[in-house]
Write a protein that holds these residues in place. Structure first.
Motif, short mmCIF file in Angstrom:
data_model
loop_
_atom_site.label_atom_id
_atom_site.label_comp_id
_atom_site.label_asym_id
_atom_site.label_seq_id
_atom_site.Cartn_x
_atom_site.Cartn_y
_atom_site.Cartn_z
N ARG A 292 0.83 -1.20 0.00
CA ARG A 292 0.00 0.00 0.00
C ARG A 292 0.87 1.26 0.00
O ARG A 292 2.00 1.25 0.48
N TYR B 298 -14.35 2.98 0.72
CA TYR B 298 -13.01 2.87 0.12
C TYR B 298 -12.32 1.57 0.52
O TYR B 298 -11.72 0.89 -0.31
N THR C 16 -10.93 -1.45 -1.90
CA THR C 16 -9.51 -1.84 -1.97
C THR C 16 -9.29 -3.25 -1.45
O THR C 16 -8.41 -3.96 -1.94
N ASN D 80 -9.99 -5.62 -4.21
CA ASN D 80 -8.88 -5.53 -5.16
C ASN D 80 -7.67 -6.33 -4.69
O ASN D 80 -7.05 -7.08 -5.45
N GLU D 81 -7.32 -6.16 -3.42
CA GLU D 81 -6.14 -6.83 -2.90
C GLU D 81 -6.33 -8.34 -2.82
O GLU D 81 -5.40 -9.10 -3.08
N ASP E 7 -7.97 7.05 -5.31
CA ASP E 7 -7.50 7.46 -3.98
C ASP E 7 -7.78 8.93 -3.73
O ASP E 7 -8.35 9.31 -2.71
#
Length: 414
Positions: A31, A226, A230, A233-234, A322
């Protein structure tokens, strides 16, 4: 993610890439440190949750709720933005306020530091080619590492923060987010304020809203959306990493391909990273195709575009939401603050601030970003499967490829 075996991979891995358990899915994902620091500045604990240090995050969030509420800091901040400085000074409890400063600064510094260290650990884990078990089955739950849609997680958290985290596979995190969202909404009278705002009873909403507790909600809401996005996604990236390792190890163990001398046909197909790749391999083996004649290898990604939106088809860590979410958070907080005294109330102005800040942040990202942009990523071929079989099996083989979602195939000329 490495596509070739590195010499140090022969050693027993010391650095983990990720962990899957009944409690959820976590990974050593690189990150961006300053984004972690920013979320800690927005709300202590969020930066640590963003980088996967959930225990630290839970402790700091609990500390923030207790110390901030005891010191009336949120109320003081709101009054200061409204220019009512004497009232702000009268509201803030100095004893509790002094306890706030050191831990607030620490949360920003430590989240940045930890993000840097995690990036180092990620590099070492990749070099050592550490394995990641793709599933965990226990009495309480069945957790499977699978490809999911990032925006589905975001939408569920938009409806109720915490649901997106549950969708991503993080049971404990989702439960925690859902619990503190309900608690804060109860303390702030948020549900009734929301209903009054929808009914146009803005005076009634302003009369019952608790400024101190309501100001927690904008940052919490934006981060929950958010973080859900994410996290999916990760997890998708972790799935790709695990499958690449599996395919590479499978190819190494099987050795050279063995072909039929007579009446053989060779078919090459492409897939995205998904469970369908391994299901197709197993189906082909059930048809009687020898394992040595099924070669499956990951392909290098040559896509250089920066995508505004990630999807289940493409997770490259280079989307530019972001800044948009940061802008949305800032303007949502400002909208709520001024909504306490403006006609439409904190809910309407907070939502307008969230949407306006999101668009402004996105426009700034688009202006700053120098690379060619694409709005949505397209489907990409990420795995090549080469099968050599008897000509009599050709139709069955093609049917398997179609049923297992191959992007396409070609029958090689003899």
């Amino acid at each position: 993610m490495p596509h070739r075996k590195i010499q140090s991979a022969n050693l027993k891995p010391r650095y983990s890439k990720g962990k899957i358990s009944v409690f959820g899915i976590n990974s050593v994902y690189p990150r961006t440190p300053w984004i972690a620091a920013w979320w800690s500045a927005a709300f202590p604990g969020f930066g640590h949750m963003f980088i996967g240090k959930y225990l630290h995050g839970f402790v700091l969030i609990f500390w923030e709720l207790v110390v901030n509420s005891q010191s009336n800091l949120n109320t003081g901040i709101a009054l200061s933005f409204l220019g009512r400085f004497e009232e702000a000074k009268a509201q803030i409890d100095q004893d509790w306020g002094l306890l706030y400063v050191a831990v607030y600064v620490y949360s920003i510094w430590d989240s940045y530091r930890c993000a840097v260290e995690i990036k180092k650990s990620h590099v070492l884990a990749e070099a050592e080619d550490a394995p990641v078990p793709p599933s965990d089955v226990s009495f309480f739950d069945v957790v499977i590492l699978d490809k999911k849609i990032p925006w589905a997680g975001a939408v569920w958290s938009m409806l109720t923060p915490g649901l997106g985290q549950l969708y991503s596979g993080s049971t404990i995190v989702g439960t925690f987010v859902l619990a503190w969202w309900i608690f804060i909404c109860y303390k702030a009278e948020a549900v009734r304020v929301y209903l009054y705002s929808l009914q146009g009873n803005f005076a009634g909403a302003a009369a019952i809203v608790d400024w101190q507790w309501f100001l927690f909600l904008p940052s919490m809401y934006a981060f929950a959306v958010y973080h859900a996005y994410t996290s999916v996604n990760e997890n998708n990236t972790l799935f790709d990493i695990e499958q690449i390792r599996y395919l590479r190890m499978r190819a190494a163990n099987l050795g050279q391909q063995h072909t039929h001398e007579n009446n053989a046909v060779q078919i090459v197909a492409t897939f995205e990273h998904s469970p369908f790749v391994e299901m197709a391999i197993h189906d082909l083996e059930k048809l009687g195709v020898p394992s040595r004649q099924i070669v499956a290898l990951p392909m290098e990604n040559l896509d250089s575009h920066t995508h505004i939106v990630d999807s289940i088809h493409r997770v490259d860590g280079r989307s530019i939401l972001d800044g948009a979410m940061m802008g949305g958070t800032i303007f949502a907080v400002l909208g709520v603050i001024y909504g306490f005294v403006w006609h439409w109330g904190p809910v309407i102005w907070g939502l307008l601030g969230l949407g306006g800040g999101f668009l402004l942040g996105l426009l700034i990202e688009l202006a700053v970003n120098k690379k060619k942009l694409k709005l949505f990523p397209t489907r990409k071929s990420e795995v090549m499967v080469e099968v050599t079989c008897d000509a009599s099996q050709q139709k069955q083989l093609i049917q398997v490829l179609k049923s297992r979602k191959a992007n396409g195939f070609v029958i090689m000329p003899r």
